[in-house]
Design a protein around this motif. Structure first.
Motif, PDB file in Angstrom:
ATOM      1  N   PRO A 169     -22.673  17.732  20.129  1.00  0.00           N
ATOM      2  CA  PRO A 169     -21.312  18.014  19.653  1.00  0.00           C
ATOM      3  C   PRO A 169     -21.327  19.112  18.592  1.00  0.00           C
ATOM      4  O   PRO A 169     -22.310  19.265  17.870  1.00  0.00           O
ATOM      5  N   SER A 193     -11.387  18.651  13.535  1.00  0.00           N
ATOM      6  CA  SER A 193     -11.180  17.317  12.990  1.00  0.00           C
ATOM      7  C   SER A 193      -9.723  17.125  12.531  1.00  0.00           C
ATOM      8  O   SER A 193      -9.181  17.936  11.796  1.00  0.00           O
ATOM      9  N   GLY A 194      -9.100  16.068  13.041  1.00  0.00           N
ATOM     10  CA  GLY A 194      -7.716  15.756  12.641  1.00  0.00           C
ATOM     11  C   GLY A 194      -6.652  16.589  13.320  1.00  0.00           C
ATOM     12  O   GLY A 194      -5.459  16.433  13.037  1.00  0.00           O
ATOM     13  N   ALA A 241      -8.632  10.129  24.447  1.00  0.00           N
ATOM     14  CA  ALA A 241      -8.993   9.421  23.222  1.00  0.00           C
ATOM     15  C   ALA A 241      -9.626  10.418  22.257  1.00  0.00           C
ATOM     16  O   ALA A 241     -10.196  11.428  22.677  1.00  0.00           O
ATOM     17  N   PHE A 285     -12.576  10.772  19.660  1.00  0.00           N
ATOM     18  CA  PHE A 285     -13.847  10.129  19.337  1.00  0.00           C
ATOM     19  C   PHE A 285     -14.495  10.896  18.188  1.00  0.00           C
ATOM     20  O   PHE A 285     -14.540  12.121  18.203  1.00  0.00           O
ATOM     21  N   LYS A 296     -16.604  18.715  14.246  1.00  0.00           N
ATOM     22  CA  LYS A 296     -15.479  18.554  15.178  1.00  0.00           C
ATOM     23  C   LYS A 296     -15.387  17.127  15.694  1.00  0.00           C
ATOM     24  O   LYS A 296     -16.351  16.368  15.636  1.00  0.00           O
ATOM     25  N   GLU A 297     -14.220  16.790  16.200  1.00  0.00           N
ATOM     26  CA  GLU A 297     -14.052  15.537  16.910  1.00  0.00           C
ATOM     27  C   GLU A 297     -14.088  15.831  18.401  1.00  0.00           C
ATOM     28  O   GLU A 297     -13.991  16.980  18.833  1.00  0.00           O
ATOM     29  N   LEU A 298     -14.222  14.763  19.183  1.00  0.00           N
ATOM     30  CA  LEU A 298     -14.244  14.924  20.631  1.00  0.00           C
ATOM     31  C   LEU A 298     -13.010  14.265  21.230  1.00  0.00           C
ATOM     32  O   LEU A 298     -12.544  13.240  20.732  1.00  0.00           O
ATOM     33  N   VAL A 299     -12.500  14.879  22.275  1.00  0.00           N
ATOM     34  CA  VAL A 299     -11.456  14.235  23.068  1.00  0.00           C
ATOM     35  C   VAL A 299     -12.084  13.806  24.387  1.00  0.00           C
ATOM     36  O   VAL A 299     -12.806  14.583  25.024  1.00  0.00           O
TER      37      VAL A 299
END
Lengths: 310, 310
Positions: A32, A140-141, B28, B30, A36-39
């Motif tokens: 990753p 993120s966010g 979602a 994550f 960052k975030e993951l979708v």
């Protein structure tokens, strides 16, 4: 066939940095992007429900299985990175069917630089079914949720609606690049993609945000395919635009000034790049879908495809 | 049924920090652990191939669909974090079947603190099929690959083999906690789980590492279920241990001293926690599976289940 097929698939795939170890082990190793975030999105299609294997090109079917998931990532404002594919194949001609589907899967993955991180195959006594999980990155966010819309937001839609079953449902462009441009402009509060029907999905977005929408019915962009489809099926063009579904366009709730900027920016792009972007209404505190009719507001019942009702 | 079912599912699920936005949006959100890599695994099961819906408890079937993917994560040395589930349901009794499967899915997710990050449902004219994608965390660069084994490594296996189709294939324990203990000891060079058959999967691990193995055939742990299964099916106990598959135990290639430590540490654990850990051979430079027989080495042909051959 699984081992030799997966070996073939490994050879066909480009090496992409986000997947360190791909197909061929018990799992893939995915890297990753830092901070960052993951979708994650997961959706499948089945012969007889979402396509017809004896009428549609299997490459287009494979492409669709991926594209519907990329559309979900776009609707969350995410950049696609990898997919995993589970193929359920009818016993007869299993290998040929798998290879034909993968032509479309590989093509769209190449187009969007998406890695194929897993590929399970089952041969069984049933119809062709393709289940895909897609993974994308988002700051993120910053994911666009259905629940983030605010009163006064402009409701925009990409593209046009209705008659998608004439073929567009297999060949649509997931709005990845368009979503990237919207992210650069900013001001997106909520988004979702239209899979089940414009009015039904818009109603869901409103419900998630505990708001309603006042629609400008004359602004709703009707696709040229809605005409011939209405002739075959009956109903008005508007009814088809509101309820057919499988358009895979985006509904976006946007801060009004940002919405203006987005429409202007999109209109200024070369014709082969730009996506039609239309304001179809405004979010209000009164829940439900509302339309202006002879000077007063009337309630509109959402229409579309309800899964699992047959 | 999809919307109301997913609403029910949302209500049944624990909130876990790794999933910021769960079921109910286009995707979602994550949150990966900083500095870690992710392991992705995707595998499905189908009525008539991997279970029999009219004989097996649907809760056990749902549990199995998750457990086979957790087994893959364990085999990569990863900690499970989330799953996505695609259910394909026969039209008749779709809602009841979905609810029954989810009893098992929810139970195993609760046990291992795994979030359900997506849940697509399709109703169709076909057999019950469950496709699961699992996501787990692993320290950067520490995933156990099939290709990492070294000459001289000890080959260990967890548990015992054979006769799993008597019921264990539905009720096995994915080796998540055991893998955690092995990580703490260190020295694991390669691992995989046994789904298709001990000898077939071991042969694949050897091939990935460009090595072979000298097996101590008498050390191979035979499960008590192999006996009654051999009586039903014919064949020797050893043949069943080597080729039945669906044992979902781990094969681990380990530095020899670490292997000794691991076996001692496991044996010292309370009986209800420890997993039998057995050295069944040593990795050698000569490729293939080899066994000692009357003083000389003979080649062993791998046996097991080849996917897609019917």
């Amino acid at each position: 066939m699984e081992q030799s097929f997966l070996a073939w698939l490994r050879g066909r795939q480009a090496n992409l940095p986000q997947v360190k170890v791909g197909i061929g082990d018990d799992g893939a190793v995915f890297v990753p992007q830092a901070g960052k975030e993951l979708v994650l999105a997961s959706d499948g299609i089945v012969d007889g429900v979402d396509f017809l294997a004896d009428q549609h090109s299997l490459a287009e079917v494979g492409r669709k299985a991926v594209a519907i998931n990329l559309s979900d990532l776009a609707a969350m404002g995410a950049e696609p990175a990898a997919i995993l594919v589970n193929l359920s194949l009818p016993t007869r001609s299993a290998t040929e069917i798998a290879a034909a589907c993968y032509e479309g899967i590989l093509e769209i993955c190449d187009q969007y630089q998406v890695a194929i991180a897993g590929g399970d195959i089952t041969v069984y006594d049933g119809p062709l079914a393709i289940s895909v999980t897609a993974i994308g990155h988002v700051e993120s966010g910053q994911a666009w949720l259905r629940s983030g819309a605010k009163e006064g937001d402009s409701v925009l839609v990409s593209g046009a609606f209705g008659g998608s079953l004439l073929g567009r449902h297999l060949r649509f462009t997931p709005r990845i690049e368009f979503a990237r441009r919207l992210r650069a402009i900013g001001g997106v509060h909520a988004a979702m993609d239209v899979s089940d029907g414009l009015s039904l999905d818009l109603d869901r977005l409103c419900a998630s945000s505990a708001l309603g929408v006042e629609l400008d019915m004359e602004a709703i962009p009707i696709h040229p395919d809605a005409g011939p489809w209405a002739e075959q099926q009956g109903g008005t063009l508007l009814e088809h635009a509101l309820g057919d579904g499988e358009d895979f366009e985006l509904i976006v709730a946007m801060e009004p000034k940002a919405a203006q900027r987005a429409m202007a920016a999109e209109a200024a792009l070369p014709e082969d790049v730009r996506v039609p972007l239309t304001k179809i209404g405004t979010l209000t505190g009164r829940t439900g879908l509302w339309m202006q009719k002879t000077g007063k507001l009337e309630r509109l019942s959402p229409s579309g495809y309800i899964h699992g009702e047959q």
